[in-house]
Scaffold this active site. Structure first.
Site, PDB file in Angstrom:
ATOM      1  N   GLY A 121       0.447   1.418  -3.320  1.00 64.36           N
ATOM      2  CA  GLY A 121       0.448   0.668  -4.576  1.00 64.36           C
ATOM      3  C   GLY A 121       1.434   1.124  -5.648  1.00 64.36           C
ATOM      4  O   GLY A 121       1.293   0.755  -6.813  1.00 64.36           O
ATOM      5  N   ASP A 175      -0.404 -10.397   6.987  1.00 63.98           N
ATOM      6  CA  ASP A 175       0.953 -10.080   7.426  1.00 63.98           C
ATOM      7  C   ASP A 175       1.948 -10.623   6.394  1.00 63.98           C
ATOM      8  O   ASP A 175       1.938 -11.824   6.081  1.00 63.98           O
ATOM      9  CB  ASP A 175       1.195 -10.731   8.803  1.00 63.98           C
ATOM     10  CG  ASP A 175       2.569 -10.405   9.355  1.00 63.98           C
ATOM     11  OD1 ASP A 175       3.386  -9.790   8.631  1.00 63.98           O
ATOM     12  OD2 ASP A 175       2.827 -10.765  10.523  1.00 63.98           O
ATOM     13  N   ALA A 223       0.817  -1.222   0.000  1.00 65.71           N
ATOM     14  CA  ALA A 223       0.000   0.000   0.000  1.00 65.71           C
ATOM     15  C   ALA A 223       0.855   1.279   0.000  1.00 65.71           C
ATOM     16  O   ALA A 223       1.927   1.281   0.613  1.00 65.71           O
ATOM     17  CB  ALA A 223      -0.894  -0.013   1.233  1.00 65.71           C
ATOM     18  N   LYS A 236      15.862  -1.764   4.717  1.00 66.38           N
ATOM     19  CA  LYS A 236      15.900  -0.439   5.361  1.00 66.38           C
ATOM     20  C   LYS A 236      17.126  -0.408   6.258  1.00 66.38           C
ATOM     21  O   LYS A 236      17.322  -1.311   7.087  1.00 66.38           O
ATOM     22  CB  LYS A 236      14.638  -0.207   6.207  1.00 66.38           C
ATOM     23  CG  LYS A 236      13.350  -0.504   5.479  1.00 66.38           C
ATOM     24  CD  LYS A 236      12.990   0.553   4.459  1.00 66.38           C
ATOM     25  CE  LYS A 236      11.865   0.063   3.558  1.00 66.38           C
ATOM     26  NZ  LYS A 236      11.526   0.947   2.454  1.00 66.38           N
TER      27      LYS A 236
END
Ligand SMILES: C[S@@+](CC[C@H](N)C(=O)[O-])C[C@H]1O[C@@H](n2cnc3c(N)ncnc32)[C@H](O)[C@@H]1O
Length: 359
Positions: free
Chosen positions: A225, A262, A223, A307
């Site tokens: 997207g 998840d 999300a 990350k």
């Protein structure tokens, strides 16, 4: 070419420490020793080699694509200082005469505010320099392909670094920056990361094979997207996994199934061509997830972000990539793994794992 004693490496501003640690490590692995020098946030690193000429050894022996934090590099003869504004070209030409023959010049600046302010000057200077060097036969005719490219890194109007890079072992883009236009219909700017990743990692000759209409994909942490949009744009069918809402226009394409699940426990109903993952979590956890997908044979290719933590960023990358390589090797899985701090990445790096390598 014994005068190539220094490497110059471009990186994202703020990542000089990582770029320096990486080049020091990779050079030491091939027996080239030296020390890095940089100012914080200057957007590049200088690596001084102890033994004369060993910058040439490094730039020939190391694979540019194996470096994560360097966007571009060159092996330099000299830092030219106090260039007279009336004639900057003569002192440059004297140095170029000692360097390997090149047929193109790449003028570069640091990717910083100060660097960008020099771009206008650099552009004009570039054409004047190329013309003068060609007239003096110090630059080969354009049509004559050369193994080396001349690099000029402008520090200010009077100072520059002069170097060369192997055309086949460096970035084709000045400062290693792949500029992309933001697609107006994409739901987030993140979309450019996946687009750049495909440009960077996937060789042109494999594009049609690896990015084909009708393929299937799973987008973990999808999300709103931006990455799913890229997959849909390649006419793929996508399962988008995220608890957050997906862009409505994208859902109307009919090519996306949204699963509010998840990412770390999701299992695809069938193996897919692509798994992409932009979940913000600990890099070690994302690495585990990718290992899990690879060992289960759930995807043929994966693009994922790691990350970076605030500290020890280079060590963390080494650990994660080492872990992934170790797990795949012990399972006897053929693979190709590349990682890169892309231009559109910020506090993360992007990795490509191909489980269908060419050879
Ligand atoms: C950086 S955003 C992804 C942006 C997306 N790639 C794009 O281009 O629009 C990270 C997403 O990961 C999702 N996320 C974080 N942890 C997750 C988890 N455990 N499972 C699924 N999604 C998760 C968040 O909800 C967030 O939408």
């Amino acid at each position: 070419m014994s005068e190539l004693n220094t490497l110059l490496l471009h990186c994202r501003s703020g990542f000089e420490k990582e770029c320096a640690a990486e080049i020091t490590t990779r050079c030491a692995e091939i027996g080239v020793y030296g020390y890095p020098q940089f100012e914080p946030a200057q957007g590049y690193v200088i690596y001084h080699c102890h033994e004369p000429g060993t910058a040439e050894v490094a730039i020939r022996k190391l694979r540019f694509r194996d470096l994560v934090f360097a966007r571009q590099w060159s092996a330099c003869v000299a830092r030219l200082e106090r260039l007279p504004s009336a004639d900057r070209i003569t002192p440059i030409a004297e140095q170029v005469a000692k360097m390997p023959s090149c047929s193109e010049v790449m003028i570069e600046v640091a990717d910083t505010t100060e660097g960008r302010e020099l771009q206008g000057f650099a552009r004009k200077f570039s054409s004047a320099l190329a013309q003068a060097l060609r007239q003096q036969s110090l630059l080969l005719p354009r049509k004559q392909r050369s193994q080396w490219r001349l690099h000029v890194m402008v520090i200010d109007g009077k100072t520059l670094w002069l170097g060369v890079a192997p055309v086949a072992n460096s970035s084709p883009h000045p400062m290693g920056i792949q500029r992309l236009k933001f697609p107006a219909a994409a739901p987030s700017r993140s979309t450019l990361k996946l687009e750049e990743a495909w440009h960077y990692f996937i060789p042109k000759r494999r594009r049609d094979e690896l990015l084909a209409g009708g393929m299937t994909a799973v987008d973990l942490g999808a999300a709103p997207g931006g990455w799913t949009w890229q997959l849909v744009n390649q006419h793929m069918f996508v399962i988008a996994v995220d608890n957050g809402p997906m862009n409505e226009d994208l859902m109307e394409s009919g090519q996306v199934e949204h699963r509010r699940e998840d990412a770390f426990t999701f299992a695809p109903p069938k193996p897919v061509d692509w798994m992409v993952c932009d979940v913000v979590d600990k890099p070690a956890r994302v690495t585990e997830l990718v290992v899990h997908w690879a060992l289960n044979g759930w995807c043929r290719n994966a693009i994922f972000n790691l990350k970076l933590p605030m500290k020890q960023r280079f060590d963390e990358v080494e650990d994660c990539l080492g872990r992934l390589r170790g797990e795949l090797a012990s399972a006897g899985i053929a693979y190709r793994l590349e990682a890169r701090h892309l231009y559109h990445d910020r506090e993360e790096i992007t990795c490509w794992l191909s489980l269908t390598p060419e050879n």
